[in-house]
Design a protein around this motif. Sequence first.
Motif, PDB file in Angstrom:
ATOM      1  N   TRP A 136       0.831  -1.210   0.000  1.00 14.97           N
ATOM      2  CA  TRP A 136       0.000   0.000   0.000  1.00 14.97           C
ATOM      3  C   TRP A 136       0.866   1.262   0.000  1.00 14.97           C
ATOM      4  O   TRP A 136       0.548   2.259   0.642  1.00 14.97           O
TER       5      TRP A 136
ATOM      6  N   TRP B 228      -0.130   4.466  -5.013  1.00 17.53           N
ATOM      7  CA  TRP B 228      -1.591   4.493  -5.081  1.00 17.53           C
ATOM      8  C   TRP B 228      -2.192   5.886  -5.074  1.00 17.53           C
ATOM      9  O   TRP B 228      -3.306   6.076  -5.591  1.00 17.53           O
ATOM     10  N   LEU B 229      -1.535   6.834  -4.508  1.00 14.74           N
ATOM     11  CA  LEU B 229      -2.146   8.152  -4.313  1.00 14.74           C
ATOM     12  C   LEU B 229      -1.423   9.239  -5.100  1.00 14.74           C
ATOM     13  O   LEU B 229      -0.242   9.089  -5.438  1.00 14.74           O
TER      14      LEU B 229
ATOM     15  N   THR C 170      -1.322  11.357   1.546  1.00 14.14           N
ATOM     16  CA  THR C 170      -0.988  10.167   2.322  1.00 14.14           C
ATOM     17  C   THR C 170      -2.275   9.465   2.773  1.00 14.14           C
ATOM     18  O   THR C 170      -3.369  10.051   2.728  1.00 14.14           O
ATOM     19  N   TRP C 171      -2.115   8.213   3.235  1.00  9.10           N
ATOM     20  CA  TRP C 171      -3.280   7.486   3.745  1.00  9.10           C
ATOM     21  C   TRP C 171      -3.846   8.170   4.982  1.00  9.10           C
ATOM     22  O   TRP C 171      -5.061   8.118   5.227  1.00  9.10           O
TER      23      TRP C 171
ATOM     24  N   GLN D 145     -12.347   3.098   3.402  1.00 11.26           N
ATOM     25  CA  GLN D 145     -11.275   2.449   4.147  1.00 11.26           C
ATOM     26  C   GLN D 145     -11.103   1.020   3.626  1.00 11.26           C
ATOM     27  O   GLN D 145     -12.085   0.362   3.271  1.00 11.26           O
TER      28      GLN D 145
ATOM     29  N   GLU E  82       2.131   4.670  -0.575  1.00 11.01           N
ATOM     30  CA  GLU E  82       1.397   5.894  -0.935  1.00 11.01           C
ATOM     31  C   GLU E  82       1.879   6.499  -2.237  1.00 11.01           C
ATOM     32  O   GLU E  82       1.094   7.097  -2.990  1.00 11.01           O
TER      33      GLU E  82
ATOM     34  N   LYS F 219      -8.111   9.312   6.435  1.00  6.20           N
ATOM     35  CA  LYS F 219      -8.725   8.665   7.583  1.00  6.20           C
ATOM     36  C   LYS F 219     -10.056   9.347   7.920  1.00  6.20           C
ATOM     37  O   LYS F 219     -10.233  10.546   7.688  1.00  6.20           O
TER      38      LYS F 219
ATOM     39  N   THR G 183      -8.851   3.695  -3.099  1.00  2.00           N
ATOM     40  CA  THR G 183      -8.210   4.944  -3.530  1.00  2.00           C
ATOM     41  C   THR G 183      -9.223   6.063  -3.795  1.00  2.00           C
ATOM     42  O   THR G 183      -8.867   7.100  -4.352  1.00  2.00           O
TER      43      THR G 183
END
Length: 387
Positions: A9, A14-15, A20-21, A34, A11, A25, A225
């Motif tokens: 995963w 994927w992003l 950031t993840w 999530q 960042e 949140k 995502t």
Amino acid sequence: MAGILAWFWNERFWLPHNVTWADLKNTEEASFPQAEDLYLAFPLAFCIFMIRLVFERFIAKPCALGLNVQANGPQKAQPNAILEKVFTAITKHPDEKRLEGLSKQLDWDVRSIQRWFRQRRNQEKPSILTKFCESMWKFTFYLYIFTYGVRFLKKTPWLWNTRQCWNGYPYQPLMPDLHYYYIVELSFYWSLMFSQFTDVKRKDFSIMFTHHIVTVTLISFSYVTNLTRVGALTLCLHDSADILLEAAKMANYCKCQKLSDLLFLMFAIVFIISRLGIYPLWILNTMLFELYEALGNFPALWFFNTLLIVLQVLHCLWSYLIIKSAYKAISRGKVAKDDRSDVESSSDEDDSVPRSNNPHNTTTTNGTSGANGTNGYLTGSTCSEDH
């Protein structure tokens, strides 16, 4: 394990840049997709499968019997130890040399042996009643989820302008309706992934299995995502044609040929327009170009766009099969069958008694008693060809 998950995963993959993840949140002000939400799909997929069993038994089956759908399976082949041994241990499709050897051994003509193998293959196929129940379940689900999707999406700005899919991305709060729509669709495709091995076997099994894998992968990772807006558009677009396909198959099983032809041709038109027209101009365009213009490039884009292009290749393959069926419909005056799926076809030959090379022979080679040279076979009705 924690190290593997952190690597998977990543960042940076994927992003978009500088996201950031932790930024995605859940907070008191907003909820975001999530990864843990995806676990809901497994118990829900089991529930959907159980609902399907109840639906097929207590709703679809009575409807089928009320519409006089044939409840019996294909005509069974008369027991014959020698042919059964060849069928189960050697081949289900004997070549010409083996047919000639069996003809001499059994004192039957080759055509009768070919008919026995065709009947024996068809014997393993599900009844028309089973096929009707499966199609009615899929028709009901697709109709429900498509109606839900349309009612939800028509209120959203990104249905009318796909650039709105990227307005504020990825900080787009997850709407409850969108969360429900996504998880139910994912659960349904998980249920199809498993039930496909027990459902009616079709010629496009490998293509369909690939489609399910790509679909589950796209739904899962697009959810995590937060690509849910464009994902919802893609799901709704795909469900539109499947409703007509299952309706056409149900009409075919009810022997309503004209209605089946009409529904199939409607399905062909909707499928080709949606998959070869709207999908590339609407979905692929916004993913390949509009997202890039809004946020620039990041590695996950290549991952998602590759899967979307694989999906488009499958659309082209299916469209070829559908156009071939439509051509048959025009040239023969009726729809023969949907080459994308399983619909009955009839043998051009009558499954009458097998003819012995010796018309006075009244006993089969394996000792089964016969009468009037039938070698134990009874005159039967026309059976389905192998698909």
